[in-house]
Design a protein around this motif. Structure first.
Motif, PDB file in Angstrom:
ATOM      1  N   GLU A  16       3.342   0.458  -7.194  1.00  0.00           N
ATOM      2  CA  GLU A  16       3.658  -0.559  -6.159  1.00  0.00           C
ATOM      3  C   GLU A  16       3.717   0.060  -4.705  1.00  0.00           C
ATOM      4  OE1 GLU A  16       7.457  -3.940  -5.460  1.00  0.00           O
ATOM      5  OE2 GLU A  16       7.535  -2.004  -6.715  1.00  0.00           O
ATOM      6  N   VAL A  17       4.093   1.081  -4.426  1.00  0.00           N
ATOM      7  CA  VAL A  17       4.262   1.866  -3.186  1.00  0.00           C
ATOM      8  C   VAL A  17       2.749   2.118  -2.787  1.00  0.00           C
ATOM      9  CG1 VAL A  17       4.894   3.879  -1.873  1.00  0.00           C
ATOM     10  CG2 VAL A  17       6.419   2.853  -3.681  1.00  0.00           C
ATOM     11  N   GLN A  18       1.850   2.512  -3.799  1.00  0.00           N
ATOM     12  CA  GLN A  18       0.336   2.963  -3.365  1.00  0.00           C
ATOM     13  C   GLN A  18      -0.333   1.741  -2.855  1.00  0.00           C
ATOM     14  OE1 GLN A  18      -1.039   4.374  -7.329  1.00  0.00           O
ATOM     15  NE2 GLN A  18      -1.287   6.257  -6.580  1.00  0.00           N
ATOM     16  N   GLN A  19       0.078   0.378  -3.422  1.00  0.00           N
ATOM     17  CA  GLN A  19      -0.590  -0.730  -3.112  1.00  0.00           C
ATOM     18  C   GLN A  19       0.063  -1.154  -1.596  1.00  0.00           C
ATOM     19  OE1 GLN A  19       0.699  -3.506  -5.878  1.00  0.00           O
ATOM     20  NE2 GLN A  19      -0.958  -2.817  -7.372  1.00  0.00           N
ATOM     21  N   ALA A  20       1.202  -0.875  -1.510  1.00  0.00           N
ATOM     22  CA  ALA A  20       1.835  -1.159  -0.048  1.00  0.00           C
ATOM     23  C   ALA A  20       1.253  -0.134   1.188  1.00  0.00           C
ATOM     24  CB  ALA A  20       3.250  -0.922  -0.127  1.00  0.00           C
ATOM     25  N   VAL A  21       1.015   1.051   0.706  1.00  0.00           N
ATOM     26  CA  VAL A  21       0.038   1.876   1.637  1.00  0.00           C
ATOM     27  C   VAL A  21      -1.201   1.498   2.027  1.00  0.00           C
ATOM     28  CG1 VAL A  21      -0.707   4.362   1.990  1.00  0.00           C
ATOM     29  CG2 VAL A  21       1.465   3.950   0.885  1.00  0.00           C
ATOM     30  N   ALA A  22      -1.965   1.012   0.939  1.00  0.00           N
ATOM     31  CA  ALA A  22      -3.131   0.198   1.219  1.00  0.00           C
ATOM     32  C   ALA A  22      -3.205  -0.772   2.083  1.00  0.00           C
ATOM     33  CB  ALA A  22      -3.899   0.021  -0.221  1.00  0.00           C
ATOM     34  N   TRP A  23      -2.096  -1.613   1.622  1.00  0.00           N
ATOM     35  CA  TRP A  23      -1.813  -2.853   2.701  1.00  0.00           C
ATOM     36  C   TRP A  23      -1.350  -2.509   4.090  1.00  0.00           C
ATOM     37  CZ3 TRP A  23       1.677  -4.918   6.078  1.00  0.00           C
ATOM     38  CH2 TRP A  23       1.646  -6.239   5.903  1.00  0.00           C
ATOM     39  N   SER A  24      -0.834  -1.585   4.322  1.00  0.00           N
ATOM     40  CA  SER A  24      -0.464  -1.103   5.514  1.00  0.00           C
ATOM     41  C   SER A  24      -1.456  -0.677   6.504  1.00  0.00           C
ATOM     42  CB  SER A  24       0.850  -0.112   5.634  1.00  0.00           C
ATOM     43  OG  SER A  24       0.311   1.105   5.096  1.00  0.00           O
ATOM     44  N   LEU A  25      -2.451  -0.343   5.951  1.00  0.00           N
ATOM     45  CA  LEU A  25      -3.780   0.225   6.661  1.00  0.00           C
ATOM     46  C   LEU A  25      -4.589  -0.576   7.226  1.00  0.00           C
ATOM     47  CD1 LEU A  25      -4.456   3.355   4.288  1.00  0.00           C
ATOM     48  CD2 LEU A  25      -3.541   3.453   6.802  1.00  0.00           C
ATOM     49  N   PHE A  26      -4.357  -1.921   7.032  1.00  0.00           N
ATOM     50  CA  PHE A  26      -5.261  -2.909   7.426  1.00  0.00           C
ATOM     51  C   PHE A  26      -5.586  -2.980   9.015  1.00  0.00           C
ATOM     52  CE2 PHE A  26      -1.556  -5.527   7.858  1.00  0.00           C
ATOM     53  CZ  PHE A  26      -1.880  -6.525   8.937  1.00  0.00           C
TER      54      PHE A  26
END
Length: 319
Positions: free
Chosen positions: A183-193
């Motif tokens: 879940e946190v990995q997905q959030a990190v990917a999200w935050s890089l947009f």
């Protein structure tokens, strides 16, 4: 049935916020962050100020403007629904810039007992992430909190900071490569947009998006975060390959097709024309959407922010 009893000693504004709160059901590296100089955040401050003014103008256009002390009192209300409504109100300007309001929201982000209220407080810290103390708090929450949902929201609240500070996006890259919780990995990917223009960030998102051995949900977040990098031929061609690959999960193929809405050119046009002849109606429908360019619906899908009733809605509001 909910009964609200009017007592003369209760300020009218508190009753109005309590009524409003009923509309919001609460759903059941090791190195420290480097403080960022104010100059690096000039663009972020202006952007957040603009977003917050829009939020205030639309959401509370007909409301009584509360004083900071009233908002702080409501942030401490016994009812979690009232605390959530107060946090939403606190995101409006100039309240979120008030020292006492900011301090109370920061305390809630770390100490609130009800998880969904706490998540709302962390989300609210996005509006003050240009301040070094709140940025450090968000980093601490992102790295160390016991709740994965809190850690995920903290990373998302740093997305504009990442776009304006190399120290932030470089830490995000470290987290993307070393985080273990999905879940946190997905959030990190999200935050890089917002920083996919950075070559290192772009390469990391590509590594995730094209890797069939990784979780499909994580790959989907990376595909979405590459939308702003579609001007690079290696990204657009990668999306075309993913769009046509019948061995990939359909959700990923659909996202790749929709990403073609970001760019024009003969290569992309030919790809869309071919997808319009696909036997799968879902694939054809996505190709039609991509042919239409960036719409409000696609802005929401790629978490780019969008306009609603003439106000800008930040991507963090829908997370």
């Amino acid at each position: 049935m909910i009964v609200v009893t009017f007592r003369p000693e209760v300020p009218l504004v508190m009753l109005r916020l309590a009524a409003l709160a009923l509309c919001f059901a609460v759903p059941s590296f090791a190195t420290p962050a480097v403080p960022v100089h104010d100059a690096e955040f000039a663009g972020t401050v202006a952007k957040i100020a603009s977003e917050a003014k829009g939020l205030a103008a639309d959401f509370f256009a007909a409301s009584h403007w509360m004083q900071d002390r009233e908002v702080v009192a409501l942030l401490r209300d016994q009812d979690p629904q009232v605390r959530v409504a107060a946090l939403k109100y606190a995101r409006s300007m100039p309240l979120i810039q008030d020292v006492d309001v900011r301090r109370e929201v920061g305390a809630m982000a770390s100490n609130e007992r009800v998880l969904d209220v706490r998540l709302e407080a962390v989300r609210t810290l996005y509006w003050v992430a240009q301040y070094n103390d709140f940025q450090r708090q968000l980093f601490d929450l992102a790295r160390h909190d016991a709740q994965p949902r809190v850690r995920a929201m903290a990373y998302k609240a740093l997305h504009s900071a990442a776009a304006h500070s190399s120290s932030v996006w470089r830490y995000m890259l470290y987290a993307a490569r070393n985080e273990k919780n999905l879940e946190v990995q997905q959030a990190v990917a999200w935050s890089l947009f917002e920083c996919s223009g950075q070559p290192d960030v772009r390469r990391e998102l590509e590594r995730t998006a094209w890797n069939a051995g990784l979780d499909a949900g994580l790959r989907l977040e990376a595909v979405k975060s590459l939308y702003g990098a579609m001007v690079y031929s290696e990204i657009s061609r990668g999306m075309i390959r993913l769009a046509y690959d019948v061995g990939q999960p359909k959700d990923l193929r659909l996202a790749a097709i929709l990403a073609l809405s970001a760019v024009t050119g003969s290569e992309v046009s030919r790809a869309i024309e071919g997808l319009l002849r696909d036997p799968d109606p879902g694939i054809r429908a996505a190709a039609v959407q991509a042919a239409g360019g960036l719409s409000e619906e696609l802005r929401r899908f790629f978490h780019l922010g969008y306009k609603l009733n003439d106000r800008y809605v930040s991507p963090i509001e829908n997370e």
